[in-house]
Design a protein around this motif. Structure first.
Motif, PDB file in Angstrom:
ATOM      1  N   LYS A  60      53.155  72.313 -45.568  1.00 28.43           N
ATOM      2  CA  LYS A  60      52.777  71.590 -46.778  1.00 28.43           C
ATOM      3  C   LYS A  60      53.900  71.668 -47.806  1.00 28.43           C
ATOM      4  CE  LYS A  60      49.666  69.514 -49.350  1.00 28.43           C
ATOM      5  NZ  LYS A  60      49.330  68.156 -49.152  1.00 28.43           N
ATOM      6  N   ASN A  61      54.339  72.861 -48.158  1.00 33.22           N
ATOM      7  CA  ASN A  61      55.455  73.010 -49.083  1.00 33.22           C
ATOM      8  C   ASN A  61      55.994  74.436 -49.069  1.00 33.22           C
ATOM      9  OD1 ASN A  61      53.232  74.150 -50.534  1.00 33.22           O
ATOM     10  ND2 ASN A  61      54.305  73.859 -52.434  1.00 33.22           N
ATOM     11  N   ILE A  62      57.163  74.591 -49.694  1.00 33.48           N
ATOM     12  CA  ILE A  62      57.779  75.896 -49.910  1.00 33.48           C
ATOM     13  C   ILE A  62      57.957  76.020 -51.412  1.00 33.48           C
ATOM     14  CG2 ILE A  62      59.852  77.298 -49.564  1.00 33.48           C
ATOM     15  CD1 ILE A  62      60.330  75.647 -46.987  1.00 33.48           C
ATOM     16  N   CYS A  63      57.543  77.143 -51.978  1.00 33.26           N
ATOM     17  CA  CYS A  63      57.659  77.344 -53.423  1.00 33.26           C
ATOM     18  C   CYS A  63      58.455  78.620 -53.690  1.00 33.26           C
ATOM     19  CB  CYS A  63      56.277  77.447 -54.055  1.00 33.26           C
ATOM     20  SG  CYS A  63      56.321  77.598 -55.848  1.00 33.26           S
ATOM     21  N   VAL A  64      59.437  78.520 -54.573  1.00 34.89           N
ATOM     22  CA  VAL A  64      60.263  79.659 -54.950  1.00 34.89           C
ATOM     23  C   VAL A  64      60.079  79.881 -56.453  1.00 34.89           C
ATOM     24  CG1 VAL A  64      62.626  80.534 -55.098  1.00 34.89           C
ATOM     25  CG2 VAL A  64      61.938  79.108 -53.152  1.00 34.89           C
ATOM     26  N   HIS A  65      59.668  81.081 -56.820  1.00 33.76           N
ATOM     27  CA  HIS A  65      59.512  81.414 -58.236  1.00 33.76           C
ATOM     28  C   HIS A  65      60.895  81.687 -58.814  1.00 33.76           C
ATOM     29  CE1 HIS A  65      57.386  83.980 -61.515  1.00 33.76           C
ATOM     30  NE2 HIS A  65      58.075  82.981 -62.004  1.00 33.76           N
ATOM     31  N   VAL A  66      61.220  80.947 -59.849  1.00 31.96           N
ATOM     32  CA  VAL A  66      62.548  81.032 -60.458  1.00 31.96           C
ATOM     33  C   VAL A  66      62.600  82.179 -61.454  1.00 31.96           C
ATOM     34  CG1 VAL A  66      64.209  79.817 -61.912  1.00 31.96           C
ATOM     35  CG2 VAL A  66      62.923  78.562 -60.155  1.00 31.96           C
ATOM     36  N   LEU A  67      63.540  83.084 -61.248  1.00 32.15           N
ATOM     37  CA  LEU A  67      63.783  84.179 -62.180  1.00 32.15           C
ATOM     38  C   LEU A  67      65.037  83.904 -63.011  1.00 32.15           C
ATOM     39  CD1 LEU A  67      62.970  87.175 -59.820  1.00 32.15           C
ATOM     40  CD2 LEU A  67      61.478  86.101 -61.525  1.00 32.15           C
ATOM     41  N   GLU A  68      66.011  83.231 -62.405  1.00 32.54           N
ATOM     42  CA  GLU A  68      67.244  82.880 -63.103  1.00 32.54           C
ATOM     43  C   GLU A  68      67.484  81.389 -62.918  1.00 32.54           C
ATOM     44  OE1 GLU A  68      70.621  85.457 -62.654  1.00 32.54           O
ATOM     45  OE2 GLU A  68      69.336  87.029 -61.827  1.00 32.54           O
ATOM     46  N   LEU A  69      67.136  80.605 -63.934  1.00 34.67           N
ATOM     47  CA  LEU A  69      67.146  79.151 -63.830  1.00 34.67           C
ATOM     48  C   LEU A  69      68.535  78.586 -63.532  1.00 34.67           C
ATOM     49  CD1 LEU A  69      65.605  76.521 -63.954  1.00 34.67           C
ATOM     50  CD2 LEU A  69      65.962  76.477 -66.431  1.00 34.67           C
ATOM     51  N   GLU A  70      69.541  78.987 -64.271  1.00 34.99           N
ATOM     52  CA  GLU A  70      70.878  78.408 -64.081  1.00 34.99           C
ATOM     53  C   GLU A  70      71.421  78.682 -62.684  1.00 34.99           C
ATOM     54  OE1 GLU A  70      73.754  78.937 -67.262  1.00 34.99           O
ATOM     55  OE2 GLU A  70      72.107  78.988 -68.717  1.00 34.99           O
ATOM     56  N   LYS A  83      68.176  67.218 -54.557  1.00 39.99           N
ATOM     57  CA  LYS A  83      68.086  66.330 -55.725  1.00 39.99           C
ATOM     58  C   LYS A  83      66.712  66.511 -56.362  1.00 39.99           C
ATOM     59  CE  LYS A  83      71.866  63.930 -54.659  1.00 39.99           C
ATOM     60  NZ  LYS A  83      73.033  64.683 -54.865  1.00 39.99           N
ATOM     61  N   LEU A  84      66.671  66.476 -57.713  1.00 41.08           N
ATOM     62  CA  LEU A  84      65.395  66.578 -58.418  1.00 41.08           C
ATOM     63  C   LEU A  84      64.574  65.335 -58.099  1.00 41.08           C
ATOM     64  CD1 LEU A  84      63.615  68.147 -60.414  1.00 41.08           C
ATOM     65  CD2 LEU A  84      64.675  66.819 -62.246  1.00 41.08           C
ATOM     66  N   ASP A  85      63.361  65.533 -57.588  1.00 37.19           N
ATOM     67  CA  ASP A  85      62.485  64.435 -57.206  1.00 37.19           C
ATOM     68  C   ASP A  85      61.357  64.243 -58.211  1.00 37.19           C
ATOM     69  OD1 ASP A  85      61.528  62.425 -55.281  1.00 37.19           O
ATOM     70  OD2 ASP A  85      59.857  63.813 -54.984  1.00 37.19           O
ATOM     71  N   ASP A  86      60.834  65.352 -58.753  1.00 33.31           N
ATOM     72  CA  ASP A  86      59.682  65.284 -59.643  1.00 33.31           C
ATOM     73  C   ASP A  86      59.559  66.609 -60.372  1.00 33.31           C
ATOM     74  OD1 ASP A  86      57.346  64.331 -60.836  1.00 33.31           O
ATOM     75  OD2 ASP A  86      56.066  64.797 -59.128  1.00 33.31           O
ATOM     76  N   ASN A 106      66.778  65.155 -47.922  1.00 35.56           N
ATOM     77  CA  ASN A 106      66.232  64.349 -46.828  1.00 35.56           C
ATOM     78  C   ASN A 106      64.709  64.429 -46.849  1.00 35.56           C
ATOM     79  OD1 ASN A 106      68.734  63.425 -45.963  1.00 35.56           O
ATOM     80  ND2 ASN A 106      69.060  65.267 -44.734  1.00 35.56           N
ATOM     81  N   ASP A 107      64.062  64.923 -45.783  1.00 33.16           N
ATOM     82  CA  ASP A 107      62.600  64.975 -45.762  1.00 33.16           C
ATOM     83  C   ASP A 107      62.049  66.358 -46.119  1.00 33.16           C
ATOM     84  OD1 ASP A 107      63.445  66.195 -43.458  1.00 33.16           O
ATOM     85  OD2 ASP A 107      61.938  65.290 -42.165  1.00 33.16           O
ATOM     86  N   LEU A 108      62.903  67.257 -46.601  1.00 31.74           N
ATOM     87  CA  LEU A 108      62.474  68.607 -46.983  1.00 31.74           C
ATOM     88  C   LEU A 108      62.289  68.682 -48.497  1.00 31.74           C
ATOM     89  CD1 LEU A 108      61.942  71.609 -46.359  1.00 31.74           C
ATOM     90  CD2 LEU A 108      64.402  71.977 -46.597  1.00 31.74           C
TER      91      LEU A 108
END
Length: 181
Positions: A60-70, A83-86, A106-108
């Motif tokens: 369904k998806n992969i989610c990564v919690h961001v600790l260091e945004l830059e 690429k940013l999609d949404d 691509n499709d990921l």
């Protein structure tokens, strides 16, 4: 003499017609039997498919919690080529103030989740989507959730059948989500 030959032909024709009809009837019976057998076999397969065991049918998806945004954006966008999609800000208990950025290659699709500083105290245990996880798509969440509970796993969402999702911690500390939607 002609009449004798004609009689013989008529007699042979009758035998031929009888043999031909018998052969046609035999072929019809054999073909019908094979056809009915094939239909019964297809119905048995269809019945087996409807009784198919609940299982994973995709990612369904992969989610990564961001600790260091830059650093995270540099890695995923500049180095790995996503690429940013949404992007969306979630609201609701346990996910208040969470920004989810969907990046595609691509499709990921990978979702990067970032919690606003004022909501960091709301990040709770498993079930809060503000954590690293991968979510598997399943064809029937009920039996899978029930089996996980039988095996001693704690499910974050006890209403998983109704809500069609839940999270749990795997044996290696990995956070796994299940989704039937």
């Amino acid at each position: 003499m002609k009449s004798k030959i004609e009689t013989k032909r008529k007699g042979n024709t009758c035998k031929f017609n009888f043999s031909y009809r018998f052969l046609c009837l035999l072929v019809f019976v054999v073909v019908s039997t094979v056809f009915i057998s094939a239909q019964n076999s297809e119905q048995a397969v269809a019945n087996d498919t409807s009784k198919e065991q609940a299982r994973v049918i995709g990612l369904k998806n992969i989610c990564v919690h961001v600790l260091e945004l830059e650093k995270t954006l540099k890695l995923y966008r500049e180095i790995l080529g996503f690429k940013l999609d949404d992007a969306d800000v979630f609201k609701g208990k346990g996910i208040e103030g969470m920004l989810a950025m969907k990046l595609k290659a691509n499709d990921l699709t990978i979702t990067l989740s970032l919690t606003a500083p004022e909501y960091l105290h709301t990040i709770g245990p498993v079930g809060n989507t503000n954590h690293n996880h991968f979510m598997l798509q399943v064809n029937d969440i009920g039996p899978i959730g029930d089996k996980l509970k039988e095996e001693g796993y704690t499910l974050e969402n006890e209403n998983y059948v109704r809500d069609k999702y839940t999270f749990f911690v795997g044996p290696n500390g990995e956070i796994i989500g299940l989704s039937a939607w």
